[in-house]
Design a protein around this motif. Structure first.
Motif, PDB file in Angstrom:
ATOM      1  N   SER A 163       0.881  -1.173   0.000  1.00  0.00           N
ATOM      2  CA  SER A 163       0.000   0.000   0.000  1.00  0.00           C
ATOM      3  C   SER A 163       0.911   1.212   0.000  1.00  0.00           C
ATOM      4  CB  SER A 163      -0.938   0.019   1.208  1.00  0.00           C
ATOM      5  OG  SER A 163      -0.227   0.356   2.394  1.00  0.00           O
ATOM      6  N   ALA A 164       0.354   2.354  -0.354  1.00  0.00           N
ATOM      7  CA  ALA A 164       1.187   3.557  -0.438  1.00  0.00           C
ATOM      8  C   ALA A 164       1.812   3.896   0.906  1.00  0.00           C
ATOM      9  CB  ALA A 164       0.343   4.719  -0.956  1.00  0.00           C
ATOM     10  N   LEU A 165       1.018   3.844   1.992  1.00  0.00           N
ATOM     11  CA  LEU A 165       1.551   4.153   3.314  1.00  0.00           C
ATOM     12  C   LEU A 165       2.610   3.147   3.732  1.00  0.00           C
ATOM     13  CD1 LEU A 165       1.483   5.749   6.001  1.00  0.00           C
ATOM     14  CD2 LEU A 165      -0.313   4.171   6.759  1.00  0.00           C
ATOM     15  N   HIS A 166       2.303   1.872   3.532  1.00  0.00           N
ATOM     16  CA  HIS A 166       3.233   0.817   3.918  1.00  0.00           C
ATOM     17  C   HIS A 166       4.579   0.996   3.231  1.00  0.00           C
ATOM     18  CE1 HIS A 166       4.595  -3.534   3.112  1.00  0.00           C
ATOM     19  NE2 HIS A 166       4.997  -3.226   4.322  1.00  0.00           N
ATOM     20  N   THR A 167       4.551   1.272   1.940  1.00  0.00           N
ATOM     21  CA  THR A 167       5.792   1.426   1.195  1.00  0.00           C
ATOM     22  C   THR A 167       6.579   2.631   1.688  1.00  0.00           C
ATOM     23  OG1 THR A 167       4.797   0.366  -0.734  1.00  0.00           O
ATOM     24  CG2 THR A 167       6.767   1.690  -1.112  1.00  0.00           C
ATOM     25  N   SER A 193      -6.984  -1.415  12.717  1.00  0.00           N
ATOM     26  CA  SER A 193      -5.620  -1.681  13.163  1.00  0.00           C
ATOM     27  C   SER A 193      -4.944  -0.418  13.674  1.00  0.00           C
ATOM     28  CB  SER A 193      -4.807  -2.248  11.993  1.00  0.00           C
ATOM     29  OG  SER A 193      -4.912  -1.395  10.864  1.00  0.00           O
ATOM     30  N   THR A 194      -3.937  -0.613  14.509  1.00  0.00           N
ATOM     31  CA  THR A 194      -3.122   0.510  14.958  1.00  0.00           C
ATOM     32  C   THR A 194      -2.444   1.136  13.749  1.00  0.00           C
ATOM     33  OG1 THR A 194      -2.678  -0.716  16.996  1.00  0.00           O
ATOM     34  CG2 THR A 194      -1.299   1.224  16.537  1.00  0.00           C
ATOM     35  N   ALA A 195      -2.616   2.417  13.540  1.00  0.00           N
ATOM     36  CA  ALA A 195      -2.090   3.081  12.343  1.00  0.00           C
ATOM     37  C   ALA A 195      -0.591   2.856  12.209  1.00  0.00           C
ATOM     38  CB  ALA A 195      -2.401   4.564  12.383  1.00  0.00           C
ATOM     39  N   GLY A 196      -0.186   2.465  11.000  1.00  0.00           N
ATOM     40  CA  GLY A 196       1.211   2.211  10.710  1.00  0.00           C
ATOM     41  C   GLY A 196       1.626   0.767  10.825  1.00  0.00           C
ATOM     42  N   LEU A 197       0.684  -0.136  11.176  1.00  0.00           N
ATOM     43  CA  LEU A 197       1.051  -1.538  11.379  1.00  0.00           C
ATOM     44  C   LEU A 197       0.402  -2.493  10.382  1.00  0.00           C
ATOM     45  CD1 LEU A 197       1.155  -1.882  15.274  1.00  0.00           C
ATOM     46  CD2 LEU A 197       2.996  -1.355  13.667  1.00  0.00           C
ATOM     47  N   GLU A 198      -0.708  -2.115   9.785  1.00  0.00           N
ATOM     48  CA  GLU A 198      -1.339  -2.975   8.779  1.00  0.00           C
ATOM     49  C   GLU A 198      -0.742  -2.627   7.424  1.00  0.00           C
ATOM     50  OE1 GLU A 198      -2.701  -5.866   7.728  1.00  0.00           O
ATOM     51  OE2 GLU A 198      -4.447  -5.499   9.009  1.00  0.00           O
ATOM     52  N   ALA A 199      -0.063  -3.591   6.813  1.00  0.00           N
ATOM     53  CA  ALA A 199       0.603  -3.296   5.548  1.00  0.00           C
ATOM     54  C   ALA A 199      -0.390  -2.806   4.505  1.00  0.00           C
ATOM     55  CB  ALA A 199       1.337  -4.533   5.048  1.00  0.00           C
ATOM     56  N   SER A 200      -1.482  -3.549   4.322  1.00  0.00           N
ATOM     57  CA  SER A 200      -2.480  -3.151   3.335  1.00  0.00           C
ATOM     58  C   SER A 200      -3.867  -3.576   3.764  1.00  0.00           C
ATOM     59  CB  SER A 200      -2.149  -3.774   1.965  1.00  0.00           C
ATOM     60  OG  SER A 200      -3.200  -3.580   1.057  1.00  0.00           O
ATOM     61  N   GLY A 201      -4.060  -4.882   3.863  1.00  0.00           N
ATOM     62  CA  GLY A 201      -5.393  -5.436   4.027  1.00  0.00           C
ATOM     63  C   GLY A 201      -5.979  -5.726   2.657  1.00  0.00           C
ATOM     64  N   THR A 202      -6.777  -6.774   2.585  1.00  0.00           N
ATOM     65  CA  THR A 202      -7.584  -7.025   1.381  1.00  0.00           C
ATOM     66  C   THR A 202      -9.041  -7.247   1.768  1.00  0.00           C
ATOM     67  OG1 THR A 202      -7.002  -9.392   1.431  1.00  0.00           O
ATOM     68  CG2 THR A 202      -5.711  -7.947  -0.028  1.00  0.00           C
TER      69      THR A 202
END
Length: 805
Positions: free
Chosen positions: A431-435, A642-651
């Protein structure tokens, strides 16, 4: 050919399969017999196209993808295959003529126990999308005989029993008994007269291939899912067996075959850790040996390997493949190290799925030296050259320590994420945030010394499975409204936005949801005994049970709602059904305690007449793909908290939004991109942002301050800690509450008030139906971008250098 003619041909083929392969008579056939016959008749039609696809790859020399994953959560295959082949209605007609119901046939197929959660389901969606858009691909994994586990709920507790999905056989797979590879473990390494390193394994396990066809949309292309089963190479020691040593005679066989017995064996013990590493090396080595065999057969020269094959590592589980490919190229095929390294790095790419350092796999160096002595030598050499290059680029000691493949600070461990990073030409987030966070957290130092490798590929889902098959009524409504072209072009979903305010369309949209909710209520009653009102707001959280996914926060809100309803019995309450489902890892005791709390809360609330059926709670056991196909079309509210910053993306967030559920969530993972596409007015966002949560988690957070500031939170935690929901054992959850207040690592208390306020907004919106259904329609209309077809096209273009035909 007319549908009637197609149905008649299918009918005759089914009867033939029933007689000659199943060995049953139509008048006495069981539902399982009919399932087998229908599957075999369908499989025959797929095999012809499978062969045609393979022949085209050979004739045209197409570049191919090898997708290495520990999990492939494929679910039931018959309905998917029939849908993609355009045979659902002909099959229904064929079986009707035999007095057999197609839905009853579908129900006979067990879910393939090849995965756990989002990682495995993503792999399954990607395999289907690669077939649908015509990318030649092979998925490589393990043929687990018992998979993860079947979850039972007994007295509120999770119990794990074996998932025996293969006990009656699998009609989809083809055993390739001649396609085997030897996988070594242990032993010693010597050097021959020519200077080449020679590994002499102390144990050899044989990998046997089982192939399953993966058919794409419209049946134009069929790829392969190749799974490895472990077999002992040592024969049964008959003398020992006959002398009475029945266990000793079979010990090598038991040890070997344990490799493909269970998905994710518990790794809290040294034996469990060893088995996990054996699994990862076993499937990586077999897959790469198979890749090299295929390449040499088709192209002859290993120097062209990156031009003809791309290998995608799905998370760190197959990361040992980086060292293994080097071993095969250098030791077995005599290639110069530097040439082999360039080929290997150009072939591999790596998908990261976590921002939690503790979730990035690492293995103790002594265990790896004992189990995989030659691979460990290669890892040392890769690391030495990697650190030399970093030092030449100006890296100091602190940076060198951070980017080393060997963690010297925690008992000398091999960092598998680092190995995958260094050994790949591209590393992608999901995801954009995860990356973006990868570059500043888990791989910040590696990005400094190996810049330019990190890229984003936001996850996607296959709409064939998660809309067309899971929600046929909604699919029909969409097609009837905007035309059948949407079945081939998900971007056309945007045309639905024009109907978001149309009262008649809203009514039809709500009606199909009501039908799905009635079906889910029936399933919940049968499985749990809990009676749900289909008119209530169905509030759904379905995912792996983990503290960072914060099922606990949802439970706390449930208790808060319960307390408020009892305190204000005449309030204007929105009827709500809280629906949970998910499995906890067997050794994850905190997650299992959260499951028990959810069930204890459900028991108290569901038996309390003072809430007047306004609130119901259900925990659906044994969550899997088939259960998701029933739950998702019925969901009104999608919990992505999820706690913000910890879920890579989710589907799951994508699947639920596609079916018109409104999301309540943090700005985490793909929630951000969903909010950008559906509009902030059509989603419920709450809580800390990743930029705020990260420093709080790093610097320490005082949960007692949140408790002091919130009477509602204090009342909820007091009720749980004092035994309101566990009267037979009042202190059951005291430790959970005290632990939360002492170490709220996932900021449950920090986000509680914001979450509760957002839930009040949900209730207010539900009380205005025209607004709710407008938002629901816009969710479905605006998530076409989250198709896994789009994601795969991006991989093909930007990572695999592979044209989409």
């Amino acid at each position: 050919m007319t549908m009637e003619a197609e149905a008649e041909m299918l009918r005759q083929d089914i009867l033939s399969k029933l007689a000659y392969q199943v060995g049953a008579r139509a008048e006495r056939a069981s539902p399982r017999d009919w399932f087998l016959a229908a599957t075999l008749a369908t499989r025959d039609r797929i095999v012809d196209r499978w062969r045609t696809s393979a022949d085209e790859v050979v004739a045209q020399g197409h570049k191919q993808v090898c997708y290495l994953s520990m999990e492939f959560l494929i679910g039931r295959l018959l309905s998917d295959a029939l849908g993609n082949m355009g045979l659902t209605e002909p099959m229904r007609l064929a079986l009707d003529g035999l007095g057999v119901d197609l839905e009853a046939v579908f129900a006979q197929e067990p879910d393939a126990a090849l995965g756990n959660g989002g990682l495995g389901r993503l792999a399954a969606c990607f395999m289907e999308s690669m077939a649908s858009i015509g990318i030649p691909a092979t998925g490589y994994g393990i043929r687990y005989e018992n998979g993860l586990f079947r979850q039972l709920i007994q007295d509120g507790r999770q119990l794990e029993v074996p998932e025996d999905w293969l006990s009656l056989g699998n009609p989809w797979e083809f055993e390739r008994s001649s396609l085997t590879y030897d996988i070594g473990f242990g032993g010693t390494v010597t050097q021959d007269d020519g200077g080449r390193m020679v590994w002499h394994p102390g144990e050899v396990v044989r990998a046997i291939a089982y192939d399953t066809p993966v058919v794409g949309w419209r049946g134009h292309w069929v790829n392969t899912l190749r799974l490895w089963s472990a077999r002992a190479t040592d024969p049964l020691h008959l003398d020992a067996f006959n002398s009475g040593d029945h266990i000793g005679a079979q010990i090598s066989r038991v040890k070997a075959e344990a490799i493909s017995r269970v998905l994710y064996p518990g790794d809290e013990s040294p034996a469990g850790q060893e088995l996990r590493l054996r699994q990862e090396y076993f499937f990586a080595s077999a897959s790469l040996q198979d890749l090299i065999r295929r390449h040499l057969r088709l192209h002859g020269d290993l120097l062209t390997l990156p031009e003809k094959f791309s290998v995608q590592l799905n998370d760190t589980h197959p990361a040992i493949g980086v060292a293994e490919l080097m071993r095969l190229l250098v030791d077995v095929h005599g290639m110069d190290w530097d040439v082999a390294w360039e080929i290997s790095r150009a072939t591999f790419s790596y998908t990261n799925h976590t921002l939690m350092p503790e979730a990035l796999e690492s293995w103790a160096v002594p265990m790896m030296e004992r189990m995989l002595p030659r691979n460990m030598q290669i890892i040392y050499l890769i690391n030495a050259r990697h650190l030399e290059q970093a030092r030449a680029g100006g890296a100091g000691d602190a940076l060198l320590s951070a980017v080393s493949l060997i963690d010297e600070q925690h008992g000398r461990r091999v960092r598998m994420g680092h190995l995958a990073f260094v050994g790949s030409h591209k590393i992608n987030g999901v995801s954009a945030l995860h990356t973006a966070l990868m570059k500043t957290t888990v791989f910040a130092e590696l990005d400094r010394v190996c810049p330019g490798r990190i890229t984003n590929k936001t996850n996607g889902i296959t709409f064939r499975r998660w809309l067309m098959r899971a929600n046929a009524p909604l699919t029909k409504l969409i097609v009837d409204t905007i035309g059948p072209q949407v079945l081939d072009d998900t971007d056309r979903l945007a045309d639905l936005a024009a109907y978001a305010r149309d009262a008649a369309f809203q009514e039809a949209f709500a009606a199909q949801r009501r039908t799905a909710k009635e079906a889910l209520a029936k399933m919940v009653r049968e499985r749990t005994g809990v009676v749900l009102d289909p008119a209530a707001l169905f509030d759904v959280q379905i995912k792996r049970i983990h503290e960072y996914k914060r099922q606990l926060l949802n439970i706390l809100h449930t208790v808060a709602l319960y307390n408020s309803m009892r305190a204000q019995p005449t309030g204007n309450w929105v009827p709500r059904a809280k629906i949970f489902a998910g499995k906890a890892a067997p050794s994850y005791h905190q997650a299992k305690l959260i499951i028990r709390l959810a069930n204890d809360v459900a028991k108290v609330i569901n038996h309390d007449p003072t809430v007047r059926n306004l609130l119901r709670v259900a925990f659906i056991p044994n969550y899997n793909v088939t259960a998701a196909e029933s739950i998702i079309p019925a969901a009104d509210l999608s919990e992505q908290i999820s706690t913000a910053g910890l879920e890579a993306s989710g589907t799951g967030n994508m699947k639920l939004a596609l079916n018109g559920a409104l999301t309540i969530g943090t700005l985490d993972g793909a929630n951000i991109e969903i909010s950008e596409r559906v509009g902030l007015e059509n989603i419920f966002i709450f809580g800390l942002k990743a930029s705020e949560a990260g420093p709080l988690r790093r610097d320490g957070y005082d949960a007692r301050a949140a408790l002091a500031a919130s009477d509602e939170l204090r009342g909820v935690l007091d009720a749980i800690a004092s035994g309101v929901f566990s009267p037979e054992e009042p202190d059951r959850y005291r430790g959970l509450v005290e632990g939360l207040l002492a170490h709220d690592n996932f900021l449950v208390t920090a986000d509680f008030d914001s979450y509760v306020a957002s839930q009040r907004q949900v209730a207010q919106r539900w009380g205005r139906p025209a607004e709710w259904w407008r938002s629901a329609v816009l969710n479905t209309a605006n998530v076409g971008w989250f198709s896994s077809d789009r994601t795969i096209r991006e991989y093909a273009d930007e990572i695999w250098d592979l044209p989409v035909r």
